[in-house]
Design a protein around this motif. Structure first.
Motif, PDB file in Angstrom:
ATOM      1  N   SER A  59      32.568 -33.728  -4.406  1.00  9.76           N
ATOM      2  CA  SER A  59      32.948 -33.017  -3.185  1.00  9.76           C
ATOM      3  C   SER A  59      33.746 -31.775  -3.561  1.00  9.76           C
ATOM      4  CB  SER A  59      33.789 -33.927  -2.277  1.00  9.76           C
ATOM      5  OG  SER A  59      34.072 -33.292  -1.039  1.00  9.76           O
ATOM      6  N   ASP A  61      36.484 -28.578  -2.366  1.00 11.79           N
ATOM      7  CA  ASP A  61      37.510 -28.208  -1.391  1.00 11.79           C
ATOM      8  C   ASP A  61      37.377 -26.727  -1.047  1.00 11.79           C
ATOM      9  OD1 ASP A  61      38.655 -26.739  -3.444  1.00 11.79           O
ATOM     10  OD2 ASP A  61      40.473 -27.949  -3.595  1.00 11.79           O
ATOM     11  N   PHE A  67      35.819 -32.276  -6.876  1.00 16.39           N
ATOM     12  CA  PHE A  67      36.446 -33.586  -7.016  1.00 16.39           C
ATOM     13  C   PHE A  67      35.338 -34.594  -7.295  1.00 16.39           C
ATOM     14  CE2 PHE A  67      39.312 -30.983  -4.712  1.00 16.39           C
ATOM     15  CZ  PHE A  67      40.597 -31.468  -4.906  1.00 16.39           C
ATOM     16  N   GLN A  78      39.735 -33.773 -10.721  1.00 15.66           N
ATOM     17  CA  GLN A  78      39.735 -32.491 -10.022  1.00 15.66           C
ATOM     18  C   GLN A  78      39.623 -31.368 -11.053  1.00 15.66           C
ATOM     19  OE1 GLN A  78      42.956 -31.724  -7.165  1.00 15.66           O
ATOM     20  NE2 GLN A  78      43.172 -29.688  -8.023  1.00 15.66           N
ATOM     21  N   VAL A 104      36.437 -34.279   0.569  1.00 15.17           N
ATOM     22  CA  VAL A 104      37.703 -33.560   0.492  1.00 15.17           C
ATOM     23  C   VAL A 104      37.715 -32.468   1.548  1.00 15.17           C
ATOM     24  CG1 VAL A 104      39.225 -32.150  -0.944  1.00 15.17           C
ATOM     25  CG2 VAL A 104      37.924 -34.035  -1.964  1.00 15.17           C
ATOM     26  N   ASP A 108      43.451 -33.338   2.541  1.00 20.80           N
ATOM     27  CA  ASP A 108      43.032 -34.724   2.707  1.00 20.80           C
ATOM     28  C   ASP A 108      41.947 -35.080   1.697  1.00 20.80           C
ATOM     29  OD1 ASP A 108      44.758 -35.229   4.772  1.00 20.80           O
ATOM     30  OD2 ASP A 108      43.277 -34.907   6.358  1.00 20.80           O
ATOM     31  N   ILE A 109      42.194 -36.155   0.952  1.00 15.16           N
ATOM     32  CA  ILE A 109      41.170 -36.738   0.087  1.00 15.16           C
ATOM     33  C   ILE A 109      40.739 -38.033   0.766  1.00 15.16           C
ATOM     34  CG2 ILE A 109      40.674 -37.705  -2.181  1.00 15.16           C
ATOM     35  CD1 ILE A 109      42.845 -35.874  -3.304  1.00 15.16           C
ATOM     36  N   THR A 118      42.392 -42.328   3.871  1.00 14.30           N
ATOM     37  CA  THR A 118      42.882 -41.001   3.505  1.00 14.30           C
ATOM     38  C   THR A 118      43.973 -41.121   2.450  1.00 14.30           C
ATOM     39  OG1 THR A 118      42.391 -40.179   5.718  1.00 14.30           O
ATOM     40  CG2 THR A 118      43.869 -38.860   4.373  1.00 14.30           C
ATOM     41  N   ARG A 120      46.650 -38.999  -0.321  1.00 12.49           N
ATOM     42  CA  ARG A 120      47.353 -37.777  -0.679  1.00 12.49           C
ATOM     43  C   ARG A 120      48.247 -38.057  -1.882  1.00 12.49           C
ATOM     44  NH1 ARG A 120      49.251 -35.119   5.142  1.00 12.49           N
ATOM     45  NH2 ARG A 120      47.143 -34.626   5.887  1.00 12.49           N
ATOM     46  N   THR A 127      48.511 -32.261  -5.307  1.00 15.39           N
ATOM     47  CA  THR A 127      47.178 -32.329  -5.906  1.00 15.39           C
ATOM     48  C   THR A 127      46.759 -30.992  -6.500  1.00 15.39           C
ATOM     49  OG1 THR A 127      46.174 -31.860  -3.745  1.00 15.39           O
ATOM     50  CG2 THR A 127      46.405 -34.166  -4.376  1.00 15.39           C
TER      51      THR A 127
END
Length: 574
Positions: A59, A61, A67, A78, A104, A108-109, A118, A120, A127
């Protein structure tokens, strides 16, 4: 605002499309070797009746970072794909989170662990690491089904609660009839440039075309109207993203009646709705993964490709298209996976079939999935669990970790194990160890559960265990995958098999399987895009006893006696 009646139809033609623009080659942007050290990812080797397993999701961001869900090592990596030499940040997940998917958005992951959770960075951390940092994540909330955007994001690749079992199990619906026509589907997307939007996927003129209307959630302004048509039949159609240049991205599948050369691609449209081209996803020769494609804010399309010794992050090549009329993505660019394993002629037996039909097969499957049982200390085994050799491996299935003396649901995965549901309950109540995911070791006689082919054998009423390599001897091919019926199977000889339940309203395949990865080590229901199964070598098959109404089956095959010892679904996503 665009007129609702002013549809822009996109069609892509075979040979003419190829000449319309050069095809950019896929590029490996970064590779991760298998292992547990920093900069490595967990890869579980393949074995008989077990598919190669590795990271399940990729995913992006809003800042261009990627990620990767490294669930074998209990962490998320990451990294910036444009800085291939930089060390990735390691985000450690809480011990009780065992996800199979990852999305992501902003800070929020979100992970899928049977529902949306969720994560963090723990207090005092961020992060946004500097490369090579180790960051502990903690759960900050569990999003409910009313979070439309989060639920829809996971449903893109099939991470969703399965449909109601009523249609398949209710006394009044014994025929187990499945509607195979596409139903209208409403999707909610948190886009890069337009915020949260709604995409309505509207069937049009059969199963080969849809209309796609996109509007903002806040103002209800229509910002895009697209049409999508393929030469054969559309499978999954998912609106993925609006990038920072206001371009639209749609994931789609074209599935021929033969099931061969099923194609999965991402179509890119300009802000005015004009088709710019497609990204053809290289699914061939890859093991099953959940979120295998993601789009960055800059419009880069990334593909997750797992191999025996490494995981590649691939930048997918873009093929420009102009003045085309029917979407006809090119055939596979690589040869299909290795030939199906052949039955061993030294095994020859008659397999008795308990009186069975499709309805009974479905009922048995749901019984394996829904059984409730208490996990005693004897079933759980010693802690820490060190009864498995090989890379970072444990015997115990992940779904029962930390659940000693609690009620759990579902028969555990056990490589080489087989038998009836009554046999499993008897052995569990007698204190037998529950489940075994050590697929590289010899089968263990002191463990109870079922592996993938043992589960399908049990649902079909077989008194012996037919492996995935043996299933072709007792099941005939379903020539058109859209003709699959409840109780049929999707079989990859030598690797894995799933029991088919039905097609979802948006044309995905709902299955029941016993799996180490997709089910966290138990029997569970799952939803997959159909072409992603076909392109990876899964063959639709039909048990001959169902097709021919026979009561016995005789074949030369890998067999094992039935003994205790071892060897989205609603029309609108809400």
């Amino acid at each position: 605002m665009l007129r609702r009646t002013n549809w822009i139809w996109i069609f892509i033609v075979g040979a003419a499309a190829f000449a319309s623009g050069a095809h950019a080659d896929d590029t490996v942007l970064r590779s991760f070797a298998g292992g547990s050290a920093a900069g490595m990812v967990g890869i579980v080797p393949a074995s008989e009746d077990v598919e190669l397993a590795g990271p399940q999701a990729l995913s992006a961001d809003g800042q261009g970072n990627l990620f990767m869900l490294d669930q074998v090592n209990g962490r998320i990596l990451q990294f910036d794909p444009k800085q291939p030499n930089a060390e990735p940040d390691i985000l450690k997940m809480p011990a009780d989170v065992q996800p199979t998917d990852l999305v992501v958005r902003n800070d929020d992951i979100m992970v899928w662990d049977g529902g949306v959770r969720t994560l963090r960075a723990a207090s005092g951390q961020s992060t946004r690491g500097l490369g090579g940092d180790v960051i502990q994540l903690e759960e900050v909330s569990t999003r409910g089904a009313d979070d439309q955007v989060a639920a829809s994001a996971f449903a893109q690749m099939g991470s969703q609660p399965p449909s109601s079992a009523t249609d398949l199990l209710d006394q009044n619906t014994r025929a187990a009839i499945v509607k195979t026509t596409r139903q209208p589907d409403r999707q909610y997307i948190a886009s890069r440039s337009k915020g949260s939007v709604i995409a309505d996927i509207i069937p049009d003129k059969g199963n080969a075309s849809v209309r796609i209307e996109i509007q903002t959630m806040v103002t209800n302004e229509t910002i895009g109207q697209l049409g999508l048509r393929v030469r054969n039949q559309l499978g999954t159609v998912e609106f993925l993203e609006i990038d920072n240049s206001d371009r639209f991205y749609v994931l789609a599948e074209d599935i021929p009646p033969s099931g061969k050369n099923a194609a999965t691609f991402v179509a890119r449209y300009a802000a005015n709705g004009r088709l710019e081209g497609i990204y053809e996803l290289p699914l061939e020769n890859t093991p099953l993964t959940r979120r295998f494609v993601t789009i960055s804010g800059d419009g880069d399309v990334y593909f997750l490709r797992t191999q025996t010794d490494r995981v590649d992050v691939v930048g997918v090549g873009f093929r420009p298209l102009r003045n085309v009329s029917v979407i006809d993505a090119r055939p596979s660019r690589t040869a299909p996976a290795g030939a199906a394993a052949q039955p061993d002629s030294k095994f020859s037996a008659v397999a008795a079939v308990r009186p069975s039909n499709r309805q009974q097969a479905i009922e048995i499957a749901f019984a394996f999935e829904g059984i409730q049982w208490k996990l005693t200390a004897a079933n759980y085994g010693s802690d820490p669990d060190s009864q498995c050799s090989g890379f970072n491996r444990i015997r115990r299935p992940w779904y029962i970790q930390g659940k000693v003396n609690q009620e759990v649901r579902g028969v555990p995965y056990c490589w080489g194990c087989h038998g009836s549901l009554a046999n499993f309950r008897q052995r569990i109540e007698g204190g037998t160890l529950a489940g075994n995911v050590c697929t590289r070791n010899a089968p263990r006689p002191d463990v109870a559960g079922v592996d993938c082919s043992a589960f399908v054998s049990a649902t079909w009423g077989l008194s012996v265990h037919y492996t995935t390599a043996a299933i072709p001897a007792i099941a005939k091919p379903v020539e058109n995958p859209w003709d699959l019926k409840p109780g049929d199977a999707l079989n990859k000889p030598g690797s894995h098999v799933m029991l088919f339940l039905r097609f979802t309203p948006d044309r995905k395949a709902e299955v029941m399987e016993s799996s180490t990865g997709g089910c966290n080590g138990r029997v569970c229901r799952n939803v997959y895009p159909l072409a992603s199964l076909l392109a990876r070598g899964y063959n639709p098959v039909r048990f001959r006893a169902f097709a021919d109404d026979q009561t016995t089956v005789s074949a030369n095959a890998f067999q094992a006696a039935d003994a205790p010892t071892g060897r989205k679904s609603a029309n609108t996503r809400r």
